[in-house]
Motif scaffolding. Structure first.
Motif, PDB file in Angstrom:
ATOM      1  N   TYR A 281       0.729  -8.823  -2.509  1.00  0.00           N
ATOM      2  CA  TYR A 281      -0.694  -8.979  -2.161  1.00  0.00           C
ATOM      3  C   TYR A 281      -0.964  -8.468  -0.748  1.00  0.00           C
ATOM      4  CZ  TYR A 281      -1.209 -11.668  -6.454  1.00  0.00           C
ATOM      5  OH  TYR A 281      -1.221 -12.054  -7.763  1.00  0.00           O
TER       6      TYR A 281
ATOM      7  N   ALA B 214      -4.350   5.947   3.174  1.00  0.00           N
ATOM      8  CA  ALA B 214      -5.039   4.797   3.766  1.00  0.00           C
ATOM      9  C   ALA B 214      -4.972   4.825   5.290  1.00  0.00           C
ATOM     10  CB  ALA B 214      -4.436   3.505   3.232  1.00  0.00           C
TER      11      ALA B 214
ATOM     12  N   ILE C 211      -2.739  -5.790  -0.252  1.00  0.00           N
ATOM     13  CA  ILE C 211      -4.181  -5.519  -0.310  1.00  0.00           C
ATOM     14  C   ILE C 211      -4.721  -6.143  -1.589  1.00  0.00           C
ATOM     15  CG2 ILE C 211      -3.947  -3.393   0.995  1.00  0.00           C
ATOM     16  CD1 ILE C 211      -4.156  -1.783  -1.521  1.00  0.00           C
ATOM     17  N   ASP C 212      -6.054  -6.277  -1.668  1.00  0.00           N
ATOM     18  CA  ASP C 212      -6.618  -6.821  -2.899  1.00  0.00           C
ATOM     19  C   ASP C 212      -7.212  -5.693  -3.737  1.00  0.00           C
ATOM     20  OD1 ASP C 212      -9.189  -6.265  -1.818  1.00  0.00           O
ATOM     21  OD2 ASP C 212      -9.408  -8.292  -1.044  1.00  0.00           O
TER      22      ASP C 212
ATOM     23  N   ARG D 133       0.810  -1.222   0.000  1.00  0.00           N
ATOM     24  CA  ARG D 133       0.000   0.000   0.000  1.00  0.00           C
ATOM     25  C   ARG D 133       0.838   1.264   0.000  1.00  0.00           C
ATOM     26  NH1 ARG D 133      -2.848  -1.656   5.663  1.00  0.00           N
ATOM     27  NH2 ARG D 133      -2.410  -3.705   4.789  1.00  0.00           N
TER      28      ARG D 133
ATOM     29  N   GLN E  48      -9.839  -3.452  -2.053  1.00  0.00           N
ATOM     30  CA  GLN E  48      -9.261  -2.541  -1.058  1.00  0.00           C
ATOM     31  C   GLN E  48      -8.484  -1.427  -1.764  1.00  0.00           C
ATOM     32  OE1 GLN E  48      -7.192  -5.651   0.872  1.00  0.00           O
ATOM     33  NE2 GLN E  48      -8.922  -6.290   2.119  1.00  0.00           N
TER      34      GLN E  48
ATOM     35  N   MET F  33      -8.959   2.582  -1.561  1.00  0.00           N
ATOM     36  CA  MET F  33      -7.826   3.424  -1.200  1.00  0.00           C
ATOM     37  C   MET F  33      -7.675   4.587  -2.185  1.00  0.00           C
ATOM     38  SD  MET F  33      -3.946   2.221  -0.389  1.00  0.00           S
ATOM     39  CE  MET F  33      -3.304   2.056  -2.052  1.00  0.00           C
TER      40      MET F  33
END
Lengths: 323, 151, 224
Positions: free
Chosen positions: A135, A156, A137-138, A97, A141, A145
């Protein structure tokens, strides 16, 4: 011209050409450009040459199939310099992220205004299968974001997007896209997943390339039943088949892609498979244009960008509208 | 490669035979005066299913140059599928002895019915010839290299 | 249990060759269940070593010993200590935890791993073990009908499935891996809780997993 999706909001989110075309109710066309597996800028120039003025925006893939290519943002910037509007892609496989948010700030600073959020092919398929996958986040998500950065002007973690407490807030204002696959399993859940993506923040959707038109129709029915076509712009994915071998490859080697037998038979009995493949693509474009809820097409001419102008001409989608 | 000096012309062979079939066949061979290689030492077990991998390996550790595991024909095992389990273990043990440096041909599973005295004798003789052949091949190979190989 | 597989003989032989007398130390818990490092497997490995050493003309003495668990110091008893004392090196057939604990207990002896430790898993049937848990430190199995998306989805998606789910198989390895999200979907459907999957799961806090650094659990109430 068929009835396209209702205009979402008069207020612009990013000001991108793609957003404006879709907002105006005109049938949009997006293309795809795979960056080179090297630092060669000439390749981008050549590919851009085929697509300039032919499509409304161009997806710049992100290490597609987990094979290392020039970064989407860098190639996107180069494409911009050649007169294209890029849709950069971010996959969840390679970046956490922090890196994604950092990239989004940079992309926006460079003038990029469209982003497609994807889970990404597992690195097992590519040329670096021994890499650690991220991975963090997917894709859903990620959509949240990106929207949070744009609409709430926050990272985030909740921090405001400003350099210091006294600096101005300068948030990346992206037109946010997501992918949808009407051909994966479980079928019933595919529409639910689209609903999740819309709830998370998707402004537009590009679908996996369509060969099983019946299944696509059924999916669109489910989409319309939930009113999703009024909340998000849907662009139908089209990939012209160049040969029987290509059709068979897509049927057998690509998970979540359906290629019906009668299509393969058509190619087999045709005099010129490539020509027939183009014919099929034109038919598909004409068919999806008639479907309520479809706002455009996404042409994925894999390593065949030069065939796109001819295809769009035959489909009656040229010239592209001026804004 | 085997220690050349320890190889004899009459190789040390252990035959794990199940009581109900193979051992009975061996017995029958004897009664029928069917000659079979005298260097084969038979170990009688209730079933080849009793053979576990380490039993086979220990045989090789203790000096066997060949190991036979002889059980009933598939479908005729007195304990239903003991011989099926034995097959799998023999297959696995082959990979283990190969890993350790022995030719996997030195180990084999056979299926011999109780009434097949002559088959037992023939199998025993053929297996003995196989081991002799392997010994000879390895001896020749050692000679041509001039010394016993180390890793 | 922790599931592991024995390392190839060549790798272990290369370690053993450096010493005169090697102790093969087995573990009676997880690796016995997954048939990788228990008493039986220690016996097999020792036999292979003896055969290999004889074949290559190397002089390596082999000893065997198996204890209940290598992850608890109470099992490294007097008898074990004596066997270790007599050997020049240890090849531990415990999981990665056991090997390290063994090395900590006997810091003067070289300790080599005999296994490749793989995952936390369960026995599907004799001879087949599959991964079930990733030790993420914050269990969310309640949300997914008892199927873990972190451990069993190749991409650890909390809002799956991805586009590569086909006929209930994961595109990454369709022969061996089921699509976890197909399993979650089917389970939740059976439980009448499919609507719960419409909720968007927020980003995971990975700081409780290995990403946050090596972990420790302390229970002050039971410390002596």
């Amino acid at each position: 011209m068929s009835e396209t999706a209702a205009v979402i909001e008069p207020k612009e989110k990013s000001g991108s050409r793609l957003e404006r075309i879709l907002n105006s109710g005109q049938f949009a066309v997006t293309g795809e450009l795979g960056p080179p597996k090297s630092a060669d800028v000439e390749i981008i120039k050549t590919k851009a040459g085929y697509l300039k003025g032919i499509v409304d925006a161009v997806n710049i893939t992100d290490n597609q199939t987990a094979i290392v290519r020039m970064s989407s943002i860098a190639a996107g910037l180069l494409a911009m310099q050649h007169g294209l509007e890029p849709v950069i892609q971010i996959t969840c496989r390679d970046r956490n992220r922090l890196a994604m948010q950092s990239d989004l700030l940079g992309a926006y600073a460079l003038g990029i205004r469209n982003v497609l959020c994807l889970s990404g092919d597992h690195q097992r398929f590519g040329n670096h299968p021994t890499a650690k996958n991220v991975y963090d986040i997917d894709s859903i998500q990620l959509l949240s974001m990106v929207r949070k950065m744009r609409d709430e002007k926050q990272f985030a973690c909740g921090d405001e997007i400003r350099n210091t407490k006294k600096s101005p807030i300068v948030e990346p204002r992206m037109f946010i896209g997501a992918a949808a696959n009407p051909f994966g399993d479980p079928f019933a859940f595919r529409v639910v997943r689209l609903a999740k993506k819309v709830k998370a923040g998707a402004d537009f959707i590009q679908t996996q390339c369509i060969y099983d038109m019946d299944r696509f129709k059924r999916w669109m029915e489910g989409v319309r039943n939930r009113g999703l076509h009024e909340q998000v712009y849907i662009l139908a994915g089209i990939t012209p088949l160049k040969s029987v071998k290509m059709a068979e490859y897509m049927r057998d080697a690509v998970a979540g892609l359906i290629v019906p037998d009668d299509l393969i038979k058509r190619l087999q009995s045709a005099k010129d498979a490539k020509e027939e493949g183009e014919k099929i693509a034109v038919e598909q474009i004409n068919e999806v244009r008639e479907m309520p809820g479809v706002s455009g097409v996404h042409i994925m001419a894999i390593e065949a960008e030069q065939s796109v102008p001819g295809l769009l001409e035959k489909a009656g989608l040229l010239p592209r509208p001026t804004l | 490669m085997s220690q050349v000096s320890e190889m004899t012309d009459e190789p040390n062979i252990i035959a794990f035979c199940c009581h109900y079939c193979a051992f009975t066949a061996a017995d029958l061979a004897g009664t029928m005066r069917q000659q079979y290689a005298p260097n084969i030492r038979i170990v009688r077990l209730p079933c080849t299913g009793k053979v576990d991998v380490n039993l086979i390996l220990r045989a090789f550790v203790e000096g066997a140059e060949g190991v036979m595991v002889a059980g009933c024909e598939i479908g005729s095992c007195h304990f239903i599928d003991g011989n099926v389990r034995a097959r799998k273990r023999v297959a696995h043990a082959k990979t283990l002895i190969q890993e350790a440096g022995l030719d996997p041909e030195r180990l084999e599973m056979f299926h011999i019915a109780a009434s097949q005295g002559p088959l037992f004798a023939r199998t025993a003789n053929e297996f003995t010839e196989r081991i002799k052949g392997l010994n000879a091949k390895e001896k020749a190979s050692a000679k041509s290299q001039g010394e016993v190989c180390a890793v | 249990m922790i599931v592991a597989e024995r390392k190839p003989l060549e790798e272990l032989y290369a370690h053993a060759k450096k010493h005169k007398k090697v102790l093969f130390l087995g573990c009676g818990t997880c690796v016995t269940v997954c048939m990788a490092g228990g008493e039986k497997e220690v016996g097999i490995l020792a036999s292979q070593m003896e055969i290999a050493a004889r074949e290559r003309g190397d002089d390596i003495a082999v000893t065997e010993h198996t204890i209940t668990r290598q992850c608890d110091s109470e099992f490294f008893d007097e008898a074990t200590a004596r066997k270790v004392e007599e050997a020049d090196a240890i090849i531990s057939l415990g999981c990665g935890v056991g090997v390290q604990f063994c090395a900590e207990r006997f810091p003067d002896k070289p300790v080599y791993p005999g296994l490749n430790t793989k995952f936390y898993g369960a026995t599907l049937e004799q001879g087949v073990w599959a991964e079930r848990c990733a030790g993420c430190g914050e269990c969310v199995l309640d949300k997914f009908g008892g199927v873990c998306p972190v451990a069993r989805c190749s991409k650890s998606l909390l809002n799956g499935p991805c586009g590569g789910s086909s006929e209930g198989r994961c595109e990454v390895d369709p022969d061996n891996v089921e699509c976890a999200w197909q399993l979650i979907h089917d389970r939740m459907e059976k439980l009448g809780r499919l609507d719960e999957l419409e909720e968007n799961q927020p980003m995971k806090d990975w700081s409780t997993s290995r990403d946050g650094g090596p972990r420790k659990v302390t229970r002050e109430d039971v410390r002596l």
